[in-house]
Scaffold this active site. Sequence first.
Site, PDB file in Angstrom:
ATOM      1  N   LYS A 116     -12.893  -4.007  -5.777  1.00 39.15           N
ATOM      2  CA  LYS A 116     -13.310  -2.483  -5.969  1.00 39.15           C
ATOM      3  C   LYS A 116     -12.357  -1.390  -6.434  1.00 39.15           C
ATOM      4  O   LYS A 116     -12.787  -0.410  -6.702  1.00 39.15           O
ATOM      5  CB  LYS A 116     -13.915  -2.292  -4.498  1.00 39.15           C
ATOM      6  N   LYS A 146       0.925  -1.437   0.081  1.00 41.06           N
ATOM      7  CA  LYS A 146       0.053   0.076  -0.014  1.00 41.06           C
ATOM      8  C   LYS A 146       0.846   1.143   0.045  1.00 41.06           C
ATOM      9  O   LYS A 146       0.387   2.240  -0.649  1.00 41.06           O
ATOM     10  CB  LYS A 146      -1.173  -0.013   1.275  1.00 41.06           C
ATOM     11  N   LYS A 186      -7.804 -10.509  -9.188  1.00 41.39           N
ATOM     12  CA  LYS A 186      -9.194 -10.843  -8.329  1.00 41.39           C
ATOM     13  C   LYS A 186     -10.175  -9.572  -8.727  1.00 41.39           C
ATOM     14  O   LYS A 186      -9.821  -8.575  -9.030  1.00 41.39           O
ATOM     15  CB  LYS A 186      -8.725 -10.456  -6.629  1.00 41.39           C
TER      16      LYS A 186
END
Length: 334
Positions: free
Chosen positions: A200, A114, A197
Site C-alpha cells: 500500500k 521505519k 511486494k
Amino acid sequence: MRIVSGIQPTGSLHLGNYLGAIRNWVLMQDALGPDGKAWFFIADLHAITIFQDPAELKQSTREIAAALMAAGIDPAKAVLFNQSQVPEHAELAWVLGCTARMGWLNRMTQFKEKSGKDREGASVGLYTYPVLQAADVLLYKATHVPVGDDQKQHLELARDIATKFNSDYGVELFPLPEPTIPPSSPRVRSLRDGAAKMSKSDPSDQSRINLTDSEDEIRNKLKRAKTDPEPLPGEAKGLEGRLEARNLVEIYATLSGESVAAVLERFGGQGFGAFKPALADLVVAHLAPMNQRFRELLAAPDEIDLALARGAERARAVAAETMREVRSAVGFLG
Ligand code: TRP
C-alpha cells in the site's frame, strides 16, 4: 485456542493483503466458530507512531473495518474492534515496557527500517511499537497469531516478554503465542516489479489491485501488468527467474484453488494475451461482490461504528480480567 491479529488503518487494502492475510483470517474465523476464539482489531494506536491526519485516520479506520467485513470477517463470529477503544492495550503496554529490555528493542529491524537515517527524530512510540504489539496479543492470552514474515520478529519479542513477565512475578499468566504463517498464501508481488511486494505504500497505484478498484480498473491494471515476452511454461520449473509471470500464475492458482501445476497444464504454451483476461475474470469474480458490500457498508458509517463499539465491549470484558490478574501479579493496590 485463541487467535489474535491486527492490521493498521493506513492506506487501503489490496489483493496482497487479501490473499496473504485477510482470506486466512476469514478461514480461521469460520473454522473456530463463534465462541470468542478469533479476535481481529484495527491497530489505530500503532498507526499514530507515525503522524496521521486525524480526519483521515477516522476515515481509514472505517474503511479497513468495512473492507474486513466485506471480505467475510463477521462481527457475530469474530471479535472485531479498533484497538484504541480498549484502553487496556495501552495500560498493559506500559507494564510490559517495564519487562522488556532496551537491548531487545534495539534489535528490532522494523524500527531501523521505519526510522531510517533520522532515528533521533522518530517518535518514542515507534521505538516501543513492538511492546504495544506484545500487549495486543498477551491481553487476550492469544495462543496463535497469524502474521506475515515481516512480523515474526515482533512475535518472538512478545514471547520473550511473556516468558520474562511470568518468571519475574512467579506466575503462569501469559501463554506463549505462536506465530502462524499460513502455508497456502502466496506473497503477492507488485504488478510493476516482480521483485517487490504488492504494497500500500508503493507510490504507483498501477502496482497493486485495491479491494476498492472497479472492474475496469482491475482489467486495465492486469492488462498493463509487467510480464516478459515468452509464453507461459508447461510446468512450474519454467517459472524460475520469471518473477512477474510467476506472480500472476500464483494469484490465479490461489483464487481458483488449483495448484500452480494445474494452472500451467491448462495455460502452458499460451501467451499473456490469453492468460491476462482469464486472470482478470477470476479476480473480478472474487472482488466484485466484496466491492459491492464494501460500498454498501461505507454508505452506512454508523453501522460500522456500532459494530466496532460492540466488538470493543466484548474485548474489554476479557481485557479487564487480564488486567486484574496483571495488577495483582505486579503488586498494584486496588
Ligand atoms: N504490526 C502489525 C503490522 O503492521 C499490526 C499489528 C499490531 C499486529 N498489533 C498486532 C499483528 C498484533 C498481529 C498481532 O502488520
